[in-house]
Design a protein around this motif. Structure first.
Motif, PDB file in Angstrom:
ATOM      1  N   GLY A 149       0.818  -1.214   0.000  1.00 56.83           N
ATOM      2  CA  GLY A 149       0.000   0.000   0.000  1.00 56.83           C
ATOM      3  C   GLY A 149       0.841   1.248   0.000  1.00 56.83           C
ATOM      4  N   MET A 150       1.910   1.231   0.796  1.00 55.82           N
ATOM      5  CA  MET A 150       2.791   2.407   0.846  1.00 55.82           C
ATOM      6  C   MET A 150       3.480   2.632  -0.493  1.00 55.82           C
ATOM      7  SD  MET A 150       4.614   2.332   4.529  1.00 55.82           S
ATOM      8  CE  MET A 150       3.652   1.647   5.832  1.00 55.82           C
ATOM      9  N   ILE A 151       3.931   1.517  -1.125  1.00 55.26           N
ATOM     10  CA  ILE A 151       4.586   1.655  -2.429  1.00 55.26           C
ATOM     11  C   ILE A 151       3.602   2.244  -3.444  1.00 55.26           C
ATOM     12  CG2 ILE A 151       5.644   0.381  -4.331  1.00 55.26           C
ATOM     13  CD1 ILE A 151       6.597  -1.657  -2.251  1.00 55.26           C
ATOM     14  N   MET A 152       2.376   1.726  -3.426  1.00 57.43           N
ATOM     15  CA  MET A 152       1.357   2.212  -4.355  1.00 57.43           C
ATOM     16  C   MET A 152       1.109   3.699  -4.148  1.00 57.43           C
ATOM     17  SD  MET A 152       0.077  -0.201  -6.256  1.00 57.43           S
ATOM     18  CE  MET A 152       0.191  -1.966  -6.352  1.00 57.43           C
ATOM     19  N   MET A 153       1.065   4.098  -2.875  1.00 55.02           N
ATOM     20  CA  MET A 153       0.773   5.483  -2.562  1.00 55.02           C
ATOM     21  C   MET A 153       1.883   6.397  -3.066  1.00 55.02           C
ATOM     22  SD  MET A 153      -0.933   6.413   0.982  1.00 55.02           S
ATOM     23  CE  MET A 153       0.466   6.939   1.915  1.00 55.02           C
ATOM     24  N   GLY A 154       3.128   5.931  -2.950  1.00 54.77           N
ATOM     25  CA  GLY A 154       4.235   6.743  -3.432  1.00 54.77           C
ATOM     26  C   GLY A 154       4.285   6.795  -4.956  1.00 54.77           C
ATOM     27  N   LEU A 155       3.870   5.679  -5.584  1.00 51.96           N
ATOM     28  CA  LEU A 155       3.980   5.581  -7.039  1.00 51.96           C
ATOM     29  C   LEU A 155       2.851   6.319  -7.739  1.00 51.96           C
ATOM     30  CD1 LEU A 155       6.076   4.040  -8.671  1.00 51.96           C
ATOM     31  CD2 LEU A 155       4.453   2.179  -8.883  1.00 51.96           C
ATOM     32  N   HIS A 156       1.698   6.372  -7.089  1.00 47.46           N
ATOM     33  CA  HIS A 156       0.488   6.857  -7.730  1.00 47.46           C
ATOM     34  C   HIS A 156       0.576   8.293  -8.257  1.00 47.46           C
ATOM     35  CE1 HIS A 156      -3.541   8.243  -8.269  1.00 47.46           C
ATOM     36  NE2 HIS A 156      -3.456   8.995  -7.210  1.00 47.46           N
ATOM     37  N   PRO A 157       1.117   9.248  -7.483  1.00 49.13           N
ATOM     38  CA  PRO A 157       1.089  10.620  -8.011  1.00 49.13           C
ATOM     39  C   PRO A 157       2.203  10.945  -9.006  1.00 49.13           C
ATOM     40  CG  PRO A 157       1.898  10.638  -5.764  1.00 49.13           C
ATOM     41  CD  PRO A 157       1.611   9.223  -6.103  1.00 49.13           C
ATOM     42  N   VAL A 158       3.116  10.020  -9.273  1.00 43.87           N
ATOM     43  CA  VAL A 158       4.214  10.313 -10.188  1.00 43.87           C
ATOM     44  C   VAL A 158       3.683  10.331 -11.628  1.00 43.87           C
ATOM     45  CG1 VAL A 158       6.475   9.564 -10.965  1.00 43.87           C
ATOM     46  CG2 VAL A 158       5.783   9.167  -8.619  1.00 43.87           C
ATOM     47  N   PRO A 159       4.011  11.360 -12.397  1.00 43.93           N
ATOM     48  CA  PRO A 159       3.460  11.442 -13.742  1.00 43.93           C
ATOM     49  C   PRO A 159       4.018  10.363 -14.675  1.00 43.93           C
ATOM     50  CG  PRO A 159       4.974  13.248 -13.367  1.00 43.93           C
ATOM     51  CD  PRO A 159       4.806  12.551 -12.059  1.00 43.93           C
ATOM     52  N   TYR A 160       3.224  10.062 -15.713  1.00 41.64           N
ATOM     53  CA  TYR A 160       3.574   9.036 -16.697  1.00 41.64           C
ATOM     54  C   TYR A 160       4.973   9.240 -17.257  1.00 41.64           C
ATOM     55  CZ  TYR A 160      -1.172   7.217 -17.114  1.00 41.64           C
ATOM     56  OH  TYR A 160      -2.363   6.626 -16.876  1.00 41.64           O
ATOM     57  N   TYR A 161       5.281  10.488 -17.577  1.00 45.73           N
ATOM     58  CA  TYR A 161       6.539  10.744 -18.260  1.00 45.73           C
ATOM     59  C   TYR A 161       7.718  10.235 -17.449  1.00 45.73           C
ATOM     60  CZ  TYR A 161      10.501  12.966 -20.308  1.00 45.73           C
ATOM     61  OH  TYR A 161      11.712  13.165 -20.873  1.00 45.73           O
ATOM     62  N   ILE A 162       7.666  10.513 -16.144  1.00 43.56           N
ATOM     63  CA  ILE A 162       8.820  10.190 -15.308  1.00 43.56           C
ATOM     64  C   ILE A 162       8.951   8.681 -15.117  1.00 43.56           C
ATOM     65  CG2 ILE A 162       9.655  10.439 -12.931  1.00 43.56           C
ATOM     66  CD1 ILE A 162       8.650  13.392 -13.248  1.00 43.56           C
ATOM     67  N   VAL A 163       7.824   7.998 -14.912  1.00 44.39           N
ATOM     68  CA  VAL A 163       7.874   6.533 -14.782  1.00 44.39           C
ATOM     69  C   VAL A 163       8.426   5.913 -16.064  1.00 44.39           C
ATOM     70  CG1 VAL A 163       6.499   4.460 -14.525  1.00 44.39           C
ATOM     71  CG2 VAL A 163       6.008   6.440 -13.114  1.00 44.39           C
ATOM     72  N   ALA A 164       7.915   6.387 -17.205  1.00 46.48           N
ATOM     73  CA  ALA A 164       8.366   5.841 -18.480  1.00 46.48           C
ATOM     74  C   ALA A 164       9.860   6.082 -18.671  1.00 46.48           C
ATOM     75  CB  ALA A 164       7.571   6.481 -19.618  1.00 46.48           C
ATOM     76  N   PHE A 165      10.296   7.265 -18.314  1.00 47.09           N
ATOM     77  CA  PHE A 165      11.685   7.638 -18.503  1.00 47.09           C
ATOM     78  C   PHE A 165      12.614   6.797 -17.626  1.00 47.09           C
ATOM     79  CE2 PHE A 165      15.256  10.656 -18.225  1.00 47.09           C
ATOM     80  CZ  PHE A 165      15.491  10.769 -19.577  1.00 47.09           C
ATOM     81  N   VAL A 166      12.208   6.605 -16.377  1.00 51.34           N
ATOM     82  CA  VAL A 166      13.018   5.786 -15.467  1.00 51.34           C
ATOM     83  C   VAL A 166      13.097   4.349 -15.969  1.00 51.34           C
ATOM     84  CG1 VAL A 166      13.110   4.811 -13.141  1.00 51.34           C
ATOM     85  CG2 VAL A 166      12.619   7.241 -13.452  1.00 51.34           C
ATOM     86  N   LEU A 167      11.961   3.799 -16.401  1.00 50.30           N
ATOM     87  CA  LEU A 167      11.963   2.433 -16.938  1.00 50.30           C
ATOM     88  C   LEU A 167      12.883   2.316 -18.148  1.00 50.30           C
ATOM     89  CD1 LEU A 167       8.264   1.222 -16.851  1.00 50.30           C
ATOM     90  CD2 LEU A 167      10.167   0.406 -15.501  1.00 50.30           C
ATOM     91  N   LEU A 168      12.824   3.355 -18.989  1.00 48.93           N
ATOM     92  CA  LEU A 168      13.645   3.348 -20.189  1.00 48.93           C
ATOM     93  C   LEU A 168      15.126   3.282 -19.825  1.00 48.93           C
ATOM     94  CD1 LEU A 168      13.334   3.709 -23.314  1.00 48.93           C
ATOM     95  CD2 LEU A 168      13.848   6.102 -22.943  1.00 48.93           C
TER      96      LEU A 168
END
Lengths: 286, 335
Positions: free
Chosen positions: B146-165
């Motif tokens: 739950g805590m991980i989800m809460m931290g991940l949820h507000p991060v914008p798409y661009y940043i998640v995609a960029f980090v994964l890349l």
């Protein structure tokens, strides 16, 4: 009020962490007023210097100090989110209150318009707007347009609260004692609705900042005004990742993520204040 | 059955209203412009000097009808709708003289495929985990989740995609960084092509799922923790209904319903996220086409994609709305 804040701070970890994060972010934004450089000037300091004592967050390929650049960017980004949230809150409050209190045909018409705005995908519209306006698309125009398109979801929320308030006993009492409709709504019902408005304020700021960052990264905003997205855009333009200037990406990304988490934590702790049952539950557990 | 027909009729009206308002806004935005887009575009094509006068004239004609520059506004508006009804946006400027509808037709299956799979996956993963977290609220693993989800949820798409890349193509190069399939493969229904398309879709869909799963998780957790205290659940528990059955058919089943409405409401936002994800991963869908069209100043393509996107998103919402009463029988009675 102060007692509530103190309780929130003591028993609600989210509120405490959110407050601390936002204090740091606001502090950095305030530092922009003491910046030795103008935000738009470039080639002032050594190029591509890694973070050091002299340049805390390093410098970029345009000869700007990333720390000071970031202070301006955070200030503009926060101001942008604030303006969008403020205007769209006013819209959603007015529409939600009217729709919920009047009911019937007014409610039906307003809610079909409302549902329409929830469904329409905003991103292509904003891209189209940038495409048409180009250089006339200042960040203030963007803020106005996003506020005009971003009120719908919360108007529905406020309406549903309003409908339940309307059926309460005290509403009937007010009506029978001769209060006018605007007075009942503003004096009797508004206090119940305001906490929701504050909580959605944070969420709406997050939403608008997220969209602004997205648009700016693609270069679809006024990239000469420093914003967080604009910084990432310039880093992309100079292929900072390829040339190894990772700090150019890292610090804007880090601070925008912190802003998101901070605002989000404040929003959910505000929700907890709205629903005292969960607050009592938490205090009982700790 | 009759009540369902009335329900569907209402939804059709709402669908029509959404398309009407969306397209009208599109029309108004393009007419706000102080510059003359037609001559601007024609000049842009003719400077390259490879087109015949006839095709330039054809281009000017279709652009004039799309933008309606010079006529009166009402007439322009009607012509705009007629063009849209025939899905005829004229030739593309950046890929002249390929028609815009053909470019969109080529890109749209990629976007629909990516979005359908990642939306359904994140909806199910988020709701099931969130439901369990709400029911077993003392479970330590679920609390950390739950805590991980809460931290991940507000991060914008661009940043998640960029980090994964960065992680999966730069630090740990095991997945392809861009494109929808391997360049030297022929498109078609061959196993190699399908495998390559699947491999290329892992990162884009993973980034969409990572961002999307959080809000379902938290919504479901809140719903379930409310339902658990309901009388009927207490009654069933006292009556000796096994724990597993209680979670699935008593608690989660009811909590799923508002989440379906939530899905309908968030389709637009999911589409916004897909645009940026496609751009980051160079995925050959409609979002990347839109960004490229803007950079190439391709008026008819931008207009075409915007209109199609509005229609497609509202159609997706319409379909979810239509299916909903088949899952929740109460809707037929109340609507």
């Amino acid at each position: 009020m102060i007692a509530v804040l103190r309780d929130l701070f003591r028993y609600n970890g989210e509120f405490a962490i959110g407050c601390m994060i936002m204090a740091i972010i606001l502090g950095i934004a305030a530092a922009s007023f003491f910046s030795p450089y103008e935000p738009i000037d470039s080639y002032l300091v050594a190029l591509d210097a890694p973070p050091s004592l002299e340049y805390v967050f390093g410098t970029n390929s345009r000869g700007q100090d990333i720390f000071w650049q970031l202070t301006f960017a955070i200030r503009n980004t926060l101001a942008f989110g604030f303006i969008v949230a403020l205007i769209s809150r006013i819209l959603s409050l007015v529409i939600g209150l009217i729709s919920g209190y009047m009911g019937g045909i007014v409610d039906r018409i307003l809610m079909s318009i409302n549902d329409t705005f929830i469904v329409i995908p905003l991103f292509p519209l904003l891209v189209l707007l940038y495409f048409v306006l180009r250089d006339d698309m200042t960040w203030f125009v963007l803020a106005l347009v996003m506020a005009g398109l971003g009120w719908a979801y919360d108007a529905r929320l406020i309406r549903s609260v309003m409908i339940s308030l309307r059926t309460r006993e005290f509403t009937n009492t007010s009506v029978f004692s001769g209060m006018s409709m605007p007075r009942i709504v503003t004096q009797e019902h508004l206090p119940y609705v305001l906490p929701i408005v504050f909580s959605t304020f944070m969420n709406n700021m997050n939403w608008s900042i997220g969209l602004e960052v997205t648009l700016a990264v693609l270069g679809f905003t006024d990239v000469d005004t420093p914003t967080i997205g604009g910084m990432i855009f310039w880093a992309n333009q100079h292929s900072a990742m390829v040339s190894g200037v990772w700090w150019w990406y890292f610090f804007p990304t880090l601070f925008v993520t912190l802003t998101f988490i901070g605002l989000f934590l404040l929003a959910i702790s505000m929700n907890e204040y709205i629903d005292p049952r969960s607050r009592l539950d938490r205090m009982g557990n700790s | 059955m009759r009540s369902y027909a009335i329900y569907v009729a209402k939804r059709v009206l709402q669908f029509a209203l959404v398309v009407f308002v969306g397209i009208s806004i599109t029309f108004l935005i393009t007419h706000l412009t102080p510059i003359d887009p037609v001559e601007h575009a024609v000049a842009q094509v003719s400077t390259f000097g490879f087109s015949s006068p006839e095709s330039i004239e054809l281009l000017r004609q279709s652009l004039k009808e799309l933008y309606g520059v010079g006529d009166n506004l009402w007439e322009e508006y009607l012509i705009f709708w007629r063009r849209l009804a025939m899905l005829d946006f004229g030739p593309s400027l950046s890929a002249f003289p390929t028609p815009v509808s053909e470019l969109i037709g080529r890109a749209i299956p990629w976007t629909i495929g990516l979005l359908t799979v990642s939306t359904i996956l994140s909806w199910f993963i988020g709701n099931i985990l969130g439901g369990l977290a709400g029911y077993y609220s003392r479970n330590r693993i679920l609390r950390i989740l739950g805590m991980i989800m809460m931290g991940l949820h507000p991060v914008p798409y661009y940043i998640v995609a960029f980090v994964l890349l960065i992680v999966f193509t730069f630090l740990l190069p095991i997945l392809p960084s861009s494109g929808g399939y391997e360049m030297n493969l022929a498109t078609g229904w061959t196993p190699q092509f399908a495998g390559s398309a699947l491999l290329h879709s892992i990162l884009p869909s993973l980034s969409l799922i990572l961002v999307g799963v959080g809000s379902w998780f938290m919504g479901m957790r809140a719903l379930v923790s409310n339902i658990v205290t309901d009388d009927y659940v207490t009654y069933a528990a006292l009556a000796g209904v096994p724990d597993k059955k209680l979670v699935t058919s008593y608690v989660m089943r009811n909590a799923f319903l508002p989440q379906i409405t939530g899905l309908a409401m968030s389709i637009g936002a999911i589409f916004n996220g897909a645009v940026i994800t496609e751009q980051v991963f160079g995925y050959p869908g409609i979002g990347r086409l839109l960004v490229e069209a803007v950079h190439a100043a391709d008026y008819s393509l931008v207009l075409g994609i915007t209109s199609i996107a509005i229609i497609a998103v509202s159609a997706a919402v319409f379909i979810i709305d239509i299916i909903y009463p088949l899952i929740d029988p109460r809707v037929q009675v109340t609507q």
